[in-house]
Motif scaffolding. Structure first.
Motif, PDB file in Angstrom:
ATOM      1  N   TYR A 211       0.839  -1.200   0.000  1.00 18.08           N
ATOM      2  CA  TYR A 211       0.000   0.000   0.000  1.00 18.08           C
ATOM      3  C   TYR A 211       0.873   1.249   0.000  1.00 18.08           C
ATOM      4  CZ  TYR A 211      -3.680  -3.210   1.701  1.00 18.08           C
ATOM      5  OH  TYR A 211      -4.551  -4.250   1.873  1.00 18.08           O
ATOM      6  N   ALA A 212       1.917   1.254   0.821  1.00 15.17           N
ATOM      7  CA  ALA A 212       2.770   2.431   0.939  1.00 15.17           C
ATOM      8  C   ALA A 212       3.431   2.764  -0.392  1.00 15.17           C
ATOM      9  CB  ALA A 212       3.831   2.197   2.022  1.00 15.17           C
ATOM     10  N   ARG A 213       3.936   1.751  -1.065  1.00 14.44           N
ATOM     11  CA  ARG A 213       4.599   1.976  -2.351  1.00 14.44           C
ATOM     12  C   ARG A 213       3.614   2.417  -3.427  1.00 14.44           C
ATOM     13  NH1 ARG A 213       7.692  -3.622  -1.298  1.00 14.44           N
ATOM     14  NH2 ARG A 213       9.538  -2.811  -0.206  1.00 14.44           N
ATOM     15  N   GLU A 214       2.438   1.808  -3.432  1.00  6.63           N
ATOM     16  CA  GLU A 214       1.469   2.092  -4.490  1.00  6.63           C
ATOM     17  C   GLU A 214       0.744   3.419  -4.284  1.00  6.63           C
ATOM     18  OE1 GLU A 214      -0.974  -1.427  -4.568  1.00  6.63           O
ATOM     19  OE2 GLU A 214       0.769  -2.714  -4.968  1.00  6.63           O
ATOM     20  N   MET A 215       0.545   3.806  -3.018  1.00  6.25           N
ATOM     21  CA  MET A 215      -0.183   5.041  -2.728  1.00  6.25           C
ATOM     22  C   MET A 215       0.751   6.225  -2.504  1.00  6.25           C
ATOM     23  SD  MET A 215      -3.247   4.000  -3.008  1.00  6.25           S
ATOM     24  CE  MET A 215      -4.127   5.465  -2.449  1.00  6.25           C
ATOM     25  N   ASP A 216       2.065   5.965  -2.464  1.00  5.57           N
ATOM     26  CA  ASP A 216       3.061   7.015  -2.227  1.00  5.57           C
ATOM     27  C   ASP A 216       2.807   7.748  -0.911  1.00  5.57           C
ATOM     28  OD1 ASP A 216       5.459   8.195  -3.031  1.00  5.57           O
ATOM     29  OD2 ASP A 216       4.428   9.942  -3.860  1.00  5.57           O
ATOM     30  N   VAL A 217       2.425   6.960   0.090  1.00  9.46           N
ATOM     31  CA  VAL A 217       2.267   7.459   1.456  1.00  9.46           C
ATOM     32  C   VAL A 217       3.212   6.655   2.341  1.00  9.46           C
ATOM     33  CG1 VAL A 217       0.685   7.711   3.416  1.00  9.46           C
ATOM     34  CG2 VAL A 217      -0.135   8.137   1.092  1.00  9.46           C
ATOM     35  N   ALA A 218       4.021   7.334   3.114  1.00 11.50           N
ATOM     36  CA  ALA A 218       5.032   6.652   3.913  1.00 11.50           C
ATOM     37  C   ALA A 218       4.399   5.892   5.077  1.00 11.50           C
ATOM     38  CB  ALA A 218       6.039   7.656   4.453  1.00 11.50           C
ATOM     39  N   PHE A 219       4.932   4.703   5.329  1.00 12.78           N
ATOM     40  CA  PHE A 219       4.529   3.899   6.489  1.00 12.78           C
ATOM     41  C   PHE A 219       5.772   3.718   7.348  1.00 12.78           C
ATOM     42  CE2 PHE A 219       3.683   0.370   9.149  1.00 12.78           C
ATOM     43  CZ  PHE A 219       2.313   0.158   9.208  1.00 12.78           C
ATOM     44  N   ILE A 220       5.689   4.113   8.609  1.00 16.24           N
ATOM     45  CA  ILE A 220       6.830   4.011   9.523  1.00 16.24           C
ATOM     46  C   ILE A 220       6.415   3.178  10.725  1.00 16.24           C
ATOM     47  CG2 ILE A 220       8.492   5.250  10.940  1.00 16.24           C
ATOM     48  CD1 ILE A 220       8.113   7.653   9.076  1.00 16.24           C
ATOM     49  N   ALA A 221       7.088   2.047  10.910  1.00 19.72           N
ATOM     50  CA  ALA A 221       6.858   1.180  12.067  1.00 19.72           C
ATOM     51  C   ALA A 221       8.001   1.386  13.041  1.00 19.72           C
ATOM     52  CB  ALA A 221       6.780  -0.278  11.634  1.00 19.72           C
ATOM     53  N   CYS A 222       7.691   1.888  14.226  1.00 18.18           N
ATOM     54  CA  CYS A 222       8.741   2.266  15.174  1.00 18.18           C
ATOM     55  C   CYS A 222       8.836   1.323  16.371  1.00 18.18           C
ATOM     56  CB  CYS A 222       8.531   3.695  15.649  1.00 18.18           C
ATOM     57  SG  CYS A 222       6.976   4.000  16.504  1.00 18.18           S
ATOM     58  N   GLY A 223       8.112   0.198  16.330  1.00 22.57           N
ATOM     59  CA  GLY A 223       8.146  -0.747  17.435  1.00 22.57           C
ATOM     60  C   GLY A 223       6.903  -0.646  18.304  1.00 22.57           C
ATOM     61  N   HIS A 224       6.270  -1.774  18.555  1.00 22.00           N
ATOM     62  CA  HIS A 224       5.049  -1.790  19.363  1.00 22.00           C
ATOM     63  C   HIS A 224       5.327  -1.230  20.755  1.00 22.00           C
ATOM     64  CE1 HIS A 224       1.014  -4.000  19.931  1.00 22.00           C
ATOM     65  NE2 HIS A 224       1.203  -3.259  21.003  1.00 22.00           N
ATOM     66  N   HIS A 225       6.325  -1.780  21.412  1.00 24.97           N
ATOM     67  CA  HIS A 225       6.654  -1.325  22.771  1.00 24.97           C
ATOM     68  C   HIS A 225       7.115   0.128  22.773  1.00 24.97           C
ATOM     69  CE1 HIS A 225       8.207  -1.742  26.925  1.00 24.97           C
ATOM     70  NE2 HIS A 225       9.182  -0.969  26.497  1.00 24.97           N
ATOM     71  N   ALA A 226       7.987   0.480  21.832  1.00 25.83           N
ATOM     72  CA  ALA A 226       8.532   1.840  21.801  1.00 25.83           C
ATOM     73  C   ALA A 226       7.444   2.888  21.626  1.00 25.83           C
ATOM     74  CB  ALA A 226       9.564   1.959  20.689  1.00 25.83           C
ATOM     75  N   SER A 227       6.409   2.556  20.854  1.00 28.30           N
ATOM     76  CA  SER A 227       5.337   3.523  20.618  1.00 28.30           C
ATOM     77  C   SER A 227       4.376   3.626  21.793  1.00 28.30           C
ATOM     78  CB  SER A 227       4.566   3.160  19.344  1.00 28.30           C
ATOM     79  OG  SER A 227       3.786   1.998  19.512  1.00 28.30           O
ATOM     80  N   GLU A 228       4.420   2.647  22.716  1.00 29.47           N
ATOM     81  CA  GLU A 228       3.449   2.623  23.813  1.00 29.47           C
ATOM     82  C   GLU A 228       4.098   2.712  25.195  1.00 29.47           C
ATOM     83  OE1 GLU A 228      -0.357   0.561  21.717  1.00 29.47           O
ATOM     84  OE2 GLU A 228       0.894  -0.799  22.891  1.00 29.47           O
ATOM     85  N   ARG A 229       5.264   3.309  25.262  1.00 27.91           N
ATOM     86  CA  ARG A 229       5.967   3.458  26.538  1.00 27.91           C
ATOM     87  C   ARG A 229       5.481   4.632  27.369  1.00 27.91           C
ATOM     88  NH1 ARG A 229      11.907   4.359  25.036  1.00 27.91           N
ATOM     89  NH2 ARG A 229      12.079   4.699  27.282  1.00 27.91           N
ATOM     90  N   TYR A 230       4.686   5.515  26.795  1.00 27.53           N
ATOM     91  CA  TYR A 230       4.460   6.815  27.431  1.00 27.53           C
ATOM     92  C   TYR A 230       3.094   6.993  28.076  1.00 27.53           C
ATOM     93  CZ  TYR A 230       8.607   7.566  24.623  1.00 27.53           C
ATOM     94  OH  TYR A 230       9.862   7.429  24.059  1.00 27.53           O
TER      95      TYR A 230
END
Length: 256
Positions: A211-230
């Motif tokens: 989807y990211a390549r075809e729609m030219d929208v960036a997808f960034i996965a930063c880690g499940h735990h890292a995104s929910e530490r706060y």
């Protein structure tokens, strides 16, 4: 004279009033998952009710543990064996309360995982999207933009102090940024529909790369735990201050 601390019920009521779990259709029970001692003086917060967190909370002399990922989820077979037995045995032997809030903790507009990740990244939300409106969309708080998706990915790596997965061919400036913490890769199409130039979450699955390549929208996965530490420490600190309790956040590192 009342004993020091607060009652288990008062603590539960404070968390419920703040997070409003009844508003959400969730994957497991929100609130008190394991009953411990009746009086609470100290809360330990963490992301997941792992054995390592429980052992650290015991060492910290916690009366209650507050987490995002609890012990019980829809689809479990209901047996108390292996890792489940080990975690429950520790909680029960040490009379520690376990409180867990999943989607309500993601969604809180100021203290939740999405709001707190935005604070870390210097983003400001202007709207919500997706199922149960868990996704946030906005832009940089300073009104600027990122030169391209690679610049945004580099910003995440610097702030979160870990590598991220960056998929997509977007070379133009990134202005509209959508995010939803944890395993929210399924929200990518809704983020695109909401007008995002880039989408940030914790995990990526096979379809999202295409989807990211075809729609030219960036997808960034930063880690499940890292995104929910706060979110968990922000909520627990707020309730602890409200009730006059001690609070300690214990971060059990997780590369996933």
């Amino acid at each position: 004279m009342n004993p020091p601390g607060t009652s288990r019920q008062e603590l539960l009521q404070a968390f419920d009033a703040l997070l409003q779990p009844a508003r959400f259709k969730d994957y497991g029970p929100n609130g008190l998952q394991v009953e411990g001692r009746a009086r609470i003086r100290k809360i330990v917060s963490g992301v997941t009710a792992s054995r390592a967190l429980i052992e650290a909370a015991i060492a910290a002399q916690a009366d209650a543990i507050f987490v995002h990922h609890g012990l019980f989820w829809r689809g479990q077979d209901g047996t108390v064996t292996g890792w489940m037995k080990q975690r429950l045995a520790l909680l029960l032997a040490h009379d520690i309360n376990l409180l867990a809030y999943h989607l309500p903790l993601d969604a809180h507009p100021e203290l939740g995982n999405n709001a707190q990740l935005a604070l870390q990244l210097g983003l400001t939300a202007r709207g919500r999207f997706g199922e149960q409106e868990l996704g946030f969309i906005g832009a940089r708080a300073d009104g600027g933009s990122f030169a391209d998706a690679a610049a945004l990915a580099g910003h995440l790596e610097k702030v979160l102090n870990r590598p991220v997965v960056h998929i997509g061919c977007a070379q133009s400036a990134i202005k509209n940024i959508a995010w939803c913490t944890g395993g929210a890769q399924g929200y990518f199409e809704a983020a695109i529909a909401a007008g995002a130039d880039a989408f940030i979450t914790g995990e990526i699955s096979e379809p999202q790369a295409h989807y990211a390549r075809e729609m030219d929208v960036a997808f960034i996965a930063c880690g499940h735990h890292a995104s929910e530490r706060y979110g968990a420490p922000a909520v627990a600190a707020h309730v602890a201050a409200q009730l006059g309790l001690a609070h300690q956040f214990i971060d059990i590192d997780n590369p996933a």
